[in-house]
Scaffold this active site. Structure first.
Site, short mmCIF file in Angstrom:
data_model
loop_
_atom_site.label_atom_id
_atom_site.label_comp_id
_atom_site.label_asym_id
_atom_site.label_seq_id
_atom_site.Cartn_x
_atom_site.Cartn_y
_atom_site.Cartn_z
N THR A 22 -8.77 -5.78 3.77
CA THR A 22 -8.70 -4.85 2.65
C THR A 22 -9.67 -5.37 1.60
O THR A 22 -9.59 -6.54 1.22
CB THR A 22 -7.27 -4.78 2.06
N ARG A 79 -8.02 3.63 13.24
CA ARG A 79 -7.18 4.80 13.48
C ARG A 79 -6.61 4.85 14.90
O ARG A 79 -5.47 5.30 15.09
CB ARG A 79 -8.00 6.07 13.22
N ASP A 83 -8.99 0.26 1.92
CA ASP A 83 -8.03 -0.19 2.93
C ASP A 83 -8.56 0.21 4.30
O ASP A 83 -8.22 1.26 4.85
CB ASP A 83 -6.66 0.45 2.65
N ASP A 143 0.85 -1.19 0.00
CA ASP A 143 0.00 0.00 0.00
C ASP A 143 0.88 1.24 0.00
O ASP A 143 1.84 1.34 0.78
CB ASP A 143 -0.92 0.01 1.23
N LYS A 201 -4.19 -2.26 10.08
CA LYS A 201 -4.47 -2.43 8.65
C LYS A 201 -4.66 -3.89 8.24
O LYS A 201 -5.23 -4.16 7.19
CB LYS A 201 -3.33 -1.85 7.83
N GLU A 227 -10.50 3.89 3.64
CA GLU A 227 -9.59 4.65 2.79
C GLU A 227 -9.97 4.40 1.35
O GLU A 227 -9.93 3.27 0.87
CB GLU A 227 -8.13 4.26 3.05
N GLN A 239 -3.90 2.30 15.13
CA GLN A 239 -2.79 2.78 14.30
C GLN A 239 -1.99 3.86 15.02
O GLN A 239 -0.75 3.85 14.99
CB GLN A 239 -3.32 3.31 12.97
N GLU A 284 -9.31 4.12 -2.19
CA GLU A 284 -8.12 3.89 -2.98
C GLU A 284 -8.48 3.17 -4.28
O GLU A 284 -9.58 2.63 -4.44
CB GLU A 284 -7.11 3.03 -2.22
N GLU A 287 -10.26 12.47 7.62
CA GLU A 287 -10.17 13.81 7.05
C GLU A 287 -11.54 14.49 6.99
O GLU A 287 -11.67 15.68 7.30
CB GLU A 287 -9.56 13.75 5.66
N HIS A 330 -3.95 14.18 0.80
CA HIS A 330 -4.17 13.31 1.96
C HIS A 330 -2.99 13.38 2.93
O HIS A 330 -3.18 13.55 4.15
CB HIS A 330 -4.37 11.87 1.49
#
Length: 437
Positions: A277, A257, A253, A146, A273, A219, A260, A221, A384, A153
């Site tokens: 996925t 948080r 993904d 990844d 993570k 996420e 993480q 992606e 975000e 971002h």
């Protein structure tokens, strides 16, 4: 290039915007699976429970194994790669074979071709309604990487958790930043995802606690599938990197948080993570995306020589994120952005990945990293969109979100819009189930 020269090349004919299919559903300008698209996937159905290769067209799937048995698909291979439960063996045959199959399918599905159009019995053998099909992972994935390639971002995250004046670390503008993910937990769209458990460090406590993730996120992606690997010790040149790419998928993904934030120093994401996925089931080839190629953002400073390529290497690919709470009648579109804003290109990502001599293999998955734009409604993560929970996001029909709650269904969608046709990816869907343990 003139239209006359376009029409003299069979591969270019497959991208003719005026081309139409005898399958009416494929001709809707909002249909993801136009005759210009022809993405590859693995499916099964009630008639035949064996997973096998197919191509999406309109609201149907072309059964490639059945088409070959009918003698309508020439393939320079000794065994039937289309009867296998993954596309790896087909992909390994190389780009010339991918393109030959694309050209043959485009001709068979063309409105002017009577071979399938006028033979109801044959159509019944080789066409499967999408509504009757179950989709599977399209490839066996030997490895997953990844990246972190959206400047917007990376700037948002750096602003949020570090010094806003130095949001980007010095290395970010010099190379595509990435990490090796967990291939074993890549799942196909529609697979439920359990909320992960892990260590959480609460601000008012000295030591971490063990519990369910409280800040579960998505996420937005894309990912690309490696179609031709490289030997150990032999890097892939940036100028040739796209020759090694079979096609693209949508990729979510999922990210814990809070887990993480506690674990990522000093070695980066791990359990935050690894739990899941999700990718979309259809692989859209670079040949189908070619008409939508556009210039990538200007890169400053100029990359080192091994990361340089000429020409356009971005794609005008519209992307959306939708959130539907459990029991809700409709989803709320919470983000809209575009892949063309990505700072580092797929070619640069693959070149950097292999510059050390790292080998790649057919089926390897490379994630783009979260795709965010400049506008607040174009951010590709709830981190975000809600600024780490400080700005709750209002949902249609009432309610709000800071992060994902159990029962929420998240859908990614993406498409390139042509004149009267669309090259789309379908959707990438996952529903969150309560934590176990």
């Amino acid at each position: 290039m003139s239209m006359a020269s376009d029409l003299s090349n069979p591969l270019l004919q497959t991208r003719d915007p005026a081309k139409r299919s005898w399958l009416a559903s494929a001709n809707d300008a909002a249909c993801d699976f136009s005759i210009q698209n022809l993405p590859f996937g693995i499916f099964s159905d009630q008639r035949n429970g064996a997973p096998r290769a197919g191509v999406a067209i309109g609201d149907a799937i072309v059964d490639l194994a059945a088409l070959r048995v009918a003698g309508l698909l020439a393939l320079d291979a000794d065994d039937d790669v289309f009867s296998r439960p993954s596309l790896n063996a087909f992909v390994a045959l190389g780009r010339d074979v991918w393109r030959s199959v694309r050209v043959q399918l485009s001709a068979l599905l063309d409105a002017a071709c009577s071979t399938l159009r006028d033979d109801a019995a044959l159509r019944a053998r080789v066409l499967v309604p999408m509504s009757d099909a179950a989709m599977h992972l399209p490839v066996d994935i030997p490895g997953y990487t990844d990246f972190y390639s959206s400047k917007e971002h990376a700037t948002n995250v750096g602003t949020m958790f570090r010094d806003p004046k130095n949001a980007l670390l010095p290395n970010w503008s010099e190379m595509p930043i990435g990490y090796n993910g967990r291939a074993s937990s890549v799942v196909v769209s529609g697979t439920p995802v359990c909320r992960p458990m892990g260590q959480l460090k609460l601000p008012d406590q000295d030591r971490p606690i063990y519990g369910a993730c409280r800040k579960l996120d998505i996420e937005l992606e894309t990912g690309f599938i490696v179609g031709r690997g490289n030997a150990l010790g032999e890097p892939i040149a940036c100028a040739q990197a796209e020759d090694h790419i079979f096609g693209m998928v949508l990729l979510n993904d999922w990210s814990a948080r809070d887990i993480q934030q506690w674990e990522y120093v000093p070695l980066g994401p791990f359990n935050a993570k690894t739990f899941a996925t999700t990718i979309s089931p259809w692989i859209v080839t670079l040949d189908a995306l070619e008409p939508f190629r556009v210039a990538q953002p200007e890169q400053t400073p100029e990359p080192l020589p091994y990361l340089r390529h000429t020409g356009d290497h971005a794609f005008d690919l519209a992307l959306e994120v939708r959130l539907r709470p459990e029991g809700a009648d409709a989803a709320t579109t919470i983000a809209r952005t575009n892949f063309k804003q990505m700072y580092w290109t797929m070619a640069q990502q693959l070149a950097h990945h292999t510059v050390s001599g790292c080998n790649t293999r057919v089926g390897d998955l490379m994630g783009s990293g979260t795709i965010s734009g400049a506008a607040p409604d174009s951010f590709g993560s709830l981190l975000e969109l809600t600024w780490n929970g400080a700005r709750p996001l209002a949902l249609e029909g009432g309610g709000a979100r800071t992060f994902i709650v159990d029962g929420d269904e998240l859908t990614l969608a993406g498409w390139c819009q042509g004149d009267g046709y669309r090259v789309g990816f379908g959707t990438c869907v996952g529903k969150i189930l309560p934590a176990r343990g």
